[in-house]
Every structure is written in C-alpha cells, then in structure tokens.
Design an enzyme around this catalytic site. Structure first.
Site, PDB file in Angstrom:
ATOM      1  N   CYS A 235      63.857  31.815  57.466  1.00  0.00           N
ATOM      2  CA  CYS A 235      64.474  30.696  58.204  1.00  0.00           C
ATOM      3  C   CYS A 235      65.511  31.169  59.210  1.00  0.00           C
ATOM      4  O   CYS A 235      65.709  30.532  60.245  1.00  0.00           O
ATOM      5  CB  CYS A 235      65.093  29.704  57.220  1.00  0.00           C
ATOM      6  SG  CYS A 235      66.205  30.444  56.008  1.00  0.00           S
TER       7      CYS A 235
ATOM      8  N   HIS B  93      70.992  26.612  60.534  1.00  0.00           N
ATOM      9  CA  HIS B  93      71.388  28.007  60.732  1.00  0.00           C
ATOM     10  C   HIS B  93      71.729  28.210  62.216  1.00  0.00           C
ATOM     11  O   HIS B  93      70.916  27.904  63.093  1.00  0.00           O
ATOM     12  CB  HIS B  93      70.254  28.959  60.358  1.00  0.00           C
ATOM     13  CG  HIS B  93      70.010  29.077  58.880  1.00  0.00           C
ATOM     14  ND1 HIS B  93      70.793  28.481  57.929  1.00  0.00           N
ATOM     15  CD2 HIS B  93      69.038  29.767  58.201  1.00  0.00           C
ATOM     16  CE1 HIS B  93      70.318  28.791  56.706  1.00  0.00           C
ATOM     17  NE2 HIS B  93      69.265  29.555  56.854  1.00  0.00           N
TER      18      HIS B  93
END
Length: 362
Positions: free
Chosen positions: A158, A251
């Site tokens: 990710c 993120h």
C-alpha cells in the site's frame, strides 16, 4: 455481464476481508457467495463471527450477514462454491504461499492482498494502470502449477501507491533517483484507534519490513517478463523511510526526484494529470475517472480533504516544486485500504475478468 461471478473472500473476518465484503456489496460483476476464515470462526454466521469487530464506516452488508463462515483450510469445499477468491488471510508467509497455491490448484483464480507471493517470479504483482502487461506471465505460472484456469495474482504494498504511479507518469523524463519518506496510517497495520490507543498523538519511526518493500516493489512493477518470469528493473534507485503516524486512513509520501532529462514543472503536471491506463480505457467498475490529480494549494493534499478522491481509488499530488539538491520534490497521498489494499485487488480482478483470465467455472 449476464450473470455475476461467485466470489469467495478468504480471511473475511479481518480488516481487509471486511473491506472486500464492503466493496463487493452491489458490485455489478461479482457477488460474495462464500466467506471463509479461521477454524474458530467456522460454522458461525458472518455477523456472529465478526461480532463487535466490524471496522468499516458503513454497516455490514445485509447479503453477507447470514452467510455461514467456512473453514479457510478446507480448500476443496470452499473452492467448490466460487468462481474465484480474494485472499486476505492472516497467516505466516509460508502458510499463505501454500494455501494460495492450494486454491489455485483447484482451478480457482486467487487475487491476493497478501505479500507472500509478491516475489514469486511467475506471479504478477500489478497496479492495473501501471503494469497490466505483467498478467502475461500467468500462462507460465499455470504451466508450473499444472492448472488450466487456476493462478495467483497479487497487488503491491500500500505504501508505494502514493508515489510509484507518479514516477511512472514521468517515465519519459527518466527519473533515476528518488528519496521517499512515507507517513503511514494505522489501518495499514489492520488497526483502529480503538485497537491502538497508544498511537493517539504519537509517531513511530519504524514499520517492520516496510522500507525494503517501498524501495524494491516499484522496481518489480517496472520490470519485464523474460523467459517466463518477471525480472525487476534496476532504476530509478529508491531509498525510503517509513513512519507510522496517528491517521486512520491515508498514506502520505514526501518525495525527492532526480531525472536524467530535465522537465519543466508544467510538463510534469501535464504528464501526471493526463496519465491513464487500461482501467480507464475499459471503464472498469472500480476505476477512477481521474487517476492522478494535482492540487495547487500549498497545504494540499491533506488526508481529511483528499484521501477519498475518486472513492479512494485516485491519487492526490501537491507541492511540486524545484529542489536545491534534487531536481523536484512533491507530496503524494493515497488511500491505503482502498487503492492500496482491497480496492486495488478488486480493480485487478476486474481487469483480469475483462482480459478473460477470470470467468465462470463450467
């Protein structure tokens, strides 16, 4: 699609499994027919097995509440009821490798969120807009496994989603070196603040194994198929630090880039914002219309404002500017449990379906 494909979710009671279940509710191509988890959950309804551990913002879909959870280790029984499976099992790497191959050998395609097979040479690790051609390695994998339709495909880590697609969009300018720091949400560890209260107001400057993944996985995505295996690229060279921050989803990456060719800022913005891939061309159900957006405000992208761009499947970039040591620097943001995890895997499955690799069992 005339009839929806039947999907199984392996590891359905965990956080990523729950995300799969949520995303597949009302999907135009797929329906969840089987949920499977550890033996301790088997035999309970999905609602009973999850109990008070439902971590999604939206309610549990009605269609899955009364599905009886199957034992994920009973591979033949689970595989018999589905056309393909999504894998989000929580096991050791060796156990995951073994069970995913076992499912593939039942002639059931496996689209995995796990890291176990990311470096298996004939398993494609794909961001659908970036390297869909890596699916061409699947026939070689099938030959090794002895299967006709069973195979494994995986999505990457990710953390790389907020910068690897951007560097891909800039390929013509030959990025040769990147320094990256990622600021990663707690859901990347399968946690909420309820589970992990010590993360409130805290930063942890270490995430086990994450820096190697963040440096090496983009190179595999940019690699080539040679003699039936994927050979990773050698550049751009990436060095990375990964920091856990008190954010639930999203993120963020701070990136410095050096190029062999010297683009202008305007050229970089145009290359980013116009970049698209097969998912956009095929208008796949989960594909963002705009893959990468550029935000001109100095204080963007922000998690609270931008993480859900394109239903969490798009990437947001801001603060692109010239640097005094490198050529340019920027901030990238992606949704780690949507684009970076289950959503990215669903988009992979949609592309595999469109390309004929996933279809109904006869």
């Amino acid at each position: 699609m005339e009839k929806k494909l039947k999907v199984g979710v392996l590891g359905a009671t965990g956080m990523v499994g729950q995300r799969f279940v949520s995303l597949l509710a009302g999907h135009p191509w797929y329906e969840v027919a089987v949920v499977a988890a550890s033996p301790r959950s088997a035999g309970k309804t999905y609602e009973e097995a999850v109990g008070d551990r439902w971590k999604m913002d939206t309610p549990m879909p009605e269609a899955v509440k009364n599905l009886v959870v199957m034992n994920v280790n009973q591979v033949e029984e689970v595989a018999a009821g589905v056309d393909f499976v999504f894998s989000a099992v929580d096991m050791t790497k060796d156990e995951i490798k073994a069970i995913e191959e076992a499912y593939a050998k039942t002639e059931t395609p496996v689209v995995s969120n796990n890291s176990a097979h990311r470096w298996t040479p004939d398993v494609p690790m794909v961001i659908p807009e970036v390297n869909p051609e890596h699916f061409d390695v699947i026939p070689f994998q099938k030959k090794r496994l002895g299967t006709e339709r069973g195979f494994i495909a995986v999505k990457p880590n990710c953390s790389i989603q907020s910068y690897a697609p951007v560097l891909t969009a800039w390929k013509e300018f030959e990025p040769c070196e990147a320094v990256v720091t990622t600021y990663q949400a707690i859901s990347g560890a399968g946690k909420t603040f309820k589970d992990w209260p010590e993360m409130m107001g805290n930063i942890i400057p270490y995430i086990g194994g994450e820096e190697e993944k963040s440096e090496q996985e983009p190179l595999r995505i940019w690699g080539k198929i040679e003699n039936g295996v994927i050979v990773k690229a050698q550049s751009p060279v990436i060095t990375c630090q990964c920091v856990r921050v008190p954010v639930l989803n999203g993120h963020t990456a701070a990136v410095f880039v050096r190029f062999n060719k010297k683009p202008t800022k305007e050229q970089l913005i145009e290359a980013m914002t116009s970049y698209k891939g097969l998912p956009q061309e095929l208008n796949l159900p989960s594909a963002p219309k705009q893959f990468i957006q550029y935000l001109t405000e100095d204080n963007r992208p922000q998690v609270t404002l931008d993480v859900d761009f394109e239903r969490g499947m798009g990437i947001s970039v801001g603060r692109l500017r010239e640097d005094t040591v490198y050529d340019y620097k920027f901030i990238g943001l992606s949704h780690n449990t949507l684009r970076g995890a289950a959503g990215g895997a669903v988009l992979c499955a949609e592309l595999l379906t469109a390309k004929g690799y996933i279809k109904a069992k006869a």
